[in-house]
Design a protein around this motif. Sequence first.
Motif, PDB file in Angstrom:
ATOM      1  N   PRO A  18       3.532   9.779   3.178  1.00 49.17           N
ATOM      2  CA  PRO A  18       2.116   9.414   3.949  1.00 49.17           C
ATOM      3  C   PRO A  18       1.432   8.383   3.249  1.00 49.17           C
ATOM      4  CG  PRO A  18       2.619  11.948   3.643  1.00 49.17           C
ATOM      5  CD  PRO A  18       3.700  11.021   3.022  1.00 49.17           C
ATOM      6  N   PRO A  19       0.681   7.660   3.993  1.00 42.50           N
ATOM      7  CA  PRO A  19       0.032   6.323   3.521  1.00 42.50           C
ATOM      8  C   PRO A  19      -1.024   6.765   2.282  1.00 42.50           C
ATOM      9  CG  PRO A  19      -0.025   6.446   5.819  1.00 42.50           C
ATOM     10  CD  PRO A  19       0.657   7.893   5.463  1.00 42.50           C
ATOM     11  N   GLU A  20      -1.548   8.103   2.277  1.00 42.04           N
ATOM     12  CA  GLU A  20      -2.367   8.495   1.199  1.00 42.04           C
ATOM     13  C   GLU A  20      -1.711   8.369  -0.276  1.00 42.04           C
ATOM     14  OE1 GLU A  20      -2.068  10.052   3.904  1.00 42.04           O
ATOM     15  OE2 GLU A  20      -4.051  10.103   4.974  1.00 42.04           O
ATOM     16  N   ARG A  21      -0.286   8.924  -0.169  1.00 42.54           N
ATOM     17  CA  ARG A  21       0.369   8.817  -1.344  1.00 42.54           C
ATOM     18  C   ARG A  21       0.800   7.677  -1.839  1.00 42.54           C
ATOM     19  NH1 ARG A  21       5.987  11.968  -3.099  1.00 42.54           N
ATOM     20  NH2 ARG A  21       5.887  11.547  -5.344  1.00 42.54           N
ATOM     21  N   ILE A  22       0.929   6.603  -0.877  1.00 46.87           N
ATOM     22  CA  ILE A  22       1.703   5.432  -1.069  1.00 46.87           C
ATOM     23  C   ILE A  22       0.348   4.465  -1.747  1.00 46.87           C
ATOM     24  CG2 ILE A  22       2.493   3.059  -0.299  1.00 46.87           C
ATOM     25  CD1 ILE A  22       4.540   5.302  -0.429  1.00 46.87           C
ATOM     26  N   ALA A  23      -0.903   4.877  -1.216  1.00 48.62           N
ATOM     27  CA  ALA A  23      -2.091   4.137  -1.672  1.00 48.62           C
ATOM     28  C   ALA A  23      -2.117   4.700  -3.127  1.00 48.62           C
ATOM     29  CB  ALA A  23      -3.256   4.324  -0.968  1.00 48.62           C
ATOM     30  N   ASP A  24      -2.084   6.023  -3.291  1.00 48.80           N
ATOM     31  CA  ASP A  24      -2.125   6.416  -4.929  1.00 48.80           C
ATOM     32  C   ASP A  24      -1.304   5.715  -5.779  1.00 48.80           C
ATOM     33  OD1 ASP A  24      -4.329   8.166  -3.824  1.00 48.80           O
ATOM     34  OD2 ASP A  24      -3.170   9.902  -3.890  1.00 48.80           O
ATOM     35  N   LEU A  25      -0.201   5.582  -5.307  1.00 49.37           N
ATOM     36  CA  LEU A  25       0.988   4.911  -6.125  1.00 49.37           C
ATOM     37  C   LEU A  25       0.451   3.414  -6.188  1.00 49.37           C
ATOM     38  CD1 LEU A  25       4.383   6.307  -4.505  1.00 49.37           C
ATOM     39  CD2 LEU A  25       3.309   6.833  -6.762  1.00 49.37           C
ATOM     40  N   ALA A  26      -0.094   2.774  -5.342  1.00 48.42           N
ATOM     41  CA  ALA A  26      -0.504   1.504  -5.413  1.00 48.42           C
ATOM     42  C   ALA A  26      -1.648   1.395  -6.742  1.00 48.42           C
ATOM     43  CB  ALA A  26      -1.085   0.699  -4.209  1.00 48.42           C
ATOM     44  N   ALA A  27      -2.517   2.260  -6.734  1.00 48.75           N
ATOM     45  CA  ALA A  27      -3.577   2.305  -7.714  1.00 48.75           C
ATOM     46  C   ALA A  27      -2.810   2.591  -8.903  1.00 48.75           C
ATOM     47  CB  ALA A  27      -4.515   3.308  -6.985  1.00 48.75           C
ATOM     48  N   ARG A  28      -2.090   3.481  -9.108  1.00 44.68           N
ATOM     49  CA  ARG A  28      -1.325   3.745 -10.322  1.00 44.68           C
ATOM     50  C   ARG A  28      -0.636   2.217 -10.737  1.00 44.68           C
ATOM     51  NH1 ARG A  28       0.013   9.151 -11.532  1.00 44.68           N
ATOM     52  NH2 ARG A  28       1.274   9.257 -13.472  1.00 44.68           N
ATOM     53  N   ALA A  29       0.190   1.861  -9.734  1.00 45.48           N
ATOM     54  CA  ALA A  29       0.811   0.414 -10.238  1.00 45.48           C
ATOM     55  C   ALA A  29      -0.209  -0.414 -10.701  1.00 45.48           C
ATOM     56  CB  ALA A  29       1.688  -0.034  -9.087  1.00 45.48           C
ATOM     57  N   GLU A  30      -1.410  -0.528 -10.317  1.00 44.64           N
ATOM     58  CA  GLU A  30      -2.434  -1.505 -10.689  1.00 44.64           C
ATOM     59  C   GLU A  30      -2.979  -1.167 -11.903  1.00 44.64           C
ATOM     60  OE1 GLU A  30      -5.881  -3.729  -8.385  1.00 44.64           O
ATOM     61  OE2 GLU A  30      -6.650  -1.617  -8.899  1.00 44.64           O
ATOM     62  N   ALA A  31      -3.348   0.369 -12.419  1.00 47.67           N
ATOM     63  CA  ALA A  31      -3.710   0.577 -13.481  1.00 47.67           C
ATOM     64  C   ALA A  31      -2.717   0.304 -14.559  1.00 47.67           C
ATOM     65  CB  ALA A  31      -4.063   2.134 -13.472  1.00 47.67           C
ATOM     66  N   ASP A  32      -1.250   0.536 -13.947  1.00 51.94           N
ATOM     67  CA  ASP A  32      -0.177   0.284 -15.136  1.00 51.94           C
ATOM     68  C   ASP A  32      -0.055  -1.273 -15.255  1.00 51.94           C
ATOM     69  OD1 ASP A  32       0.073   2.978 -15.671  1.00 51.94           O
ATOM     70  OD2 ASP A  32       1.899   3.126 -14.254  1.00 51.94           O
ATOM     71  N   GLY A  33      -0.543  -1.995 -14.776  1.00 53.86           N
ATOM     72  CA  GLY A  33      -0.296  -3.797 -14.963  1.00 53.86           C
ATOM     73  C   GLY A  33       0.406  -4.485 -13.997  1.00 53.86           C
ATOM     74  N   PHE A  34       0.663  -3.800 -12.830  1.00 54.67           N
ATOM     75  CA  PHE A  34       1.538  -4.680 -11.839  1.00 54.67           C
ATOM     76  C   PHE A  34       0.548  -5.499 -11.435  1.00 54.67           C
ATOM     77  CE2 PHE A  34       4.309  -1.066 -12.622  1.00 54.67           C
ATOM     78  CZ  PHE A  34       5.499  -1.556 -12.431  1.00 54.67           C
ATOM     79  N   ASP A  35       1.035  -6.660 -10.735  1.00 53.55           N
ATOM     80  CA  ASP A  35       0.426  -7.759 -10.152  1.00 53.55           C
ATOM     81  C   ASP A  35       0.636  -7.779  -8.497  1.00 53.55           C
ATOM     82  OD1 ASP A  35       0.169  -9.286 -12.884  1.00 53.55           O
ATOM     83  OD2 ASP A  35       2.156  -9.427 -12.986  1.00 53.55           O
ATOM     84  N   ILE A  36       1.529  -7.517  -8.293  1.00 52.16           N
ATOM     85  CA  ILE A  36       1.909  -7.328  -6.626  1.00 52.16           C
ATOM     86  C   ILE A  36       2.347  -5.992  -6.218  1.00 52.16           C
ATOM     87  CG2 ILE A  36       2.915  -8.465  -4.762  1.00 52.16           C
ATOM     88  CD1 ILE A  36       3.566 -11.029  -6.545  1.00 52.16           C
ATOM     89  N   ALA A  37       2.138  -5.623  -5.236  1.00 53.72           N
ATOM     90  CA  ALA A  37       3.002  -4.265  -4.541  1.00 53.72           C
ATOM     91  C   ALA A  37       3.150  -4.762  -3.356  1.00 53.72           C
ATOM     92  CB  ALA A  37       2.147  -2.978  -4.382  1.00 53.72           C
ATOM     93  N   PHE A  38       4.538  -4.709  -3.075  1.00 55.39           N
ATOM     94  CA  PHE A  38       5.045  -5.060  -1.534  1.00 55.39           C
ATOM     95  C   PHE A  38       5.274  -3.655  -0.861  1.00 55.39           C
ATOM     96  CE2 PHE A  38       6.577  -8.851  -3.965  1.00 55.39           C
ATOM     97  CZ  PHE A  38       6.284  -9.647  -3.040  1.00 55.39           C
ATOM     98  N   THR A  39       5.274  -3.377   0.189  1.00 56.50           N
ATOM     99  CA  THR A  39       5.589  -2.581   1.186  1.00 56.50           C
ATOM    100  C   THR A  39       6.803  -2.796   2.379  1.00 56.50           C
ATOM    101  OG1 THR A  39       3.297  -1.657   0.995  1.00 56.50           O
ATOM    102  CG2 THR A  39       4.755  -0.625   2.793  1.00 56.50           C
TER     103      THR A  39
END
Length: 337
Positions: A18-39
Motif C-alpha cells: 500500500p502507498p502508506e507503507r511505501i511512503a514510510d519506507l521513503a521517509a526511512r530511506a531519507e533518514a538513512d541518508g539516501f539521495d533518490i527514491a525510484f518507484t
Amino acid sequence: MSDPDSPTWAIELTPEHPPERIADLAARAEADGFDIAFTSSHYFNRDPFVVLSRMASATDDLRLGPGVVNPYETHPVKLAAQTATIDEVSDGRAVFGVGAGDRSSLSNLGVERDRPLRRVLETFDLARELWDGETVTHEGTFTARDASLNLEPAGEIPVYVGAQGPHMLRMSAKHADGVLINAAHPRDLEWAAGKLEQGLADRPADAGEFESLAFASVSVAGDEEAAREAARPPVAFIAGGAADPVLERHDIDREAANEVSEALERGDLNEAFGRVTPEMIDAFCIAGTTETVAERFEAALEHVDGIVVGSPLGPDLEDAVDRASEALAAATDGEND
C-alpha cells in the motif's frame, strides 16, 4: 560524471505494498541518508505516480521519480505531465526515470515494443520541451499535435534512462542526464562503462554532467541464506530474460536459464524460483549480510557513480533499508567491518 568521492545513494521502492507503507519506507530511506527514491512501474502493481505523491508528503529532501516508466503503456505527453506534477507537489524534487519497459509485461497487454531506443529518446526530448513551457508538435514513433502543459516544473528535472543493451547505454550517455544500468555484477558494470564512454565521446559540450547508477537487485539481511532465498524471484526474471552474451559472461548454462524462462512463461512461479541456481544469484543480485553486500557495493562503485538498491531489498523491507544504508556507508568509506 559526478564526484567519485560522493557516490549517489538511491533506492527502488516497489509499490507491491500500500502507498502508506511505501511512503514510510521513503521517509526511512531519507533518514538513512539516501539521495533518490525510484518507484517502479508495472501494470500489476499500484500506480507509481500516486505512490510518489504520498512519498513526497512523507519526505523533505529526497529526490523522487518513476524508475522506470515506459512510453508504450502511457503516452509520452502524459508521462511528462505526471512527472511535472510530482515535481510540483515535492517542491522541485522530481527525477524522470524512463526506459523501454519489460517486453513480456507489455506483451501481456498486447503492446508491441517497437523501436525502443528511438521511442525513449523522443520521449524525453519531448518532455524537456514541454517542461520548458513549449507547445510541441511531434511525428515520429508517436504523435503529438499542439501539445502543451498547464504547469511548469519548479526546476530542471533530470532524465535517467533505464538501459542494459549497448545501444541504449550509448544513447543515454550522449543525450540524458543519467543512466540506470540494469546490472549488479562488476563484470557487467565494467562492460557497460565501456559503452557509456563511447556515448560520452559524442556528448554535446553543453549537455551538462552525466551520472551512471547501477540499478542493482539487492537482498540484504542478518542471515546470508535468508537474503539469498529472498533474491530468487527477481533473479528468476533477470536470468529468464538474459541475453546469451550475459549468460556467457557469467558461465551460466543456457539450458538452465531456459528452464527458468519456460516456467515463467507457463506462469509456474514456484518452479521458476526453484530453478534459480546459486550462480544466477551471484551474477544477477547483490545478496547476503550487511558485510557481504558492502563488499559487493564497493566493487560495483569502481565502475559507476552510485547505486540504486533495487528489489527485493531483503526478506524484511524496513531492516533491509537500514542495512543497505549501512552497507553503502561502509563501501563509500572502504570499510567493511
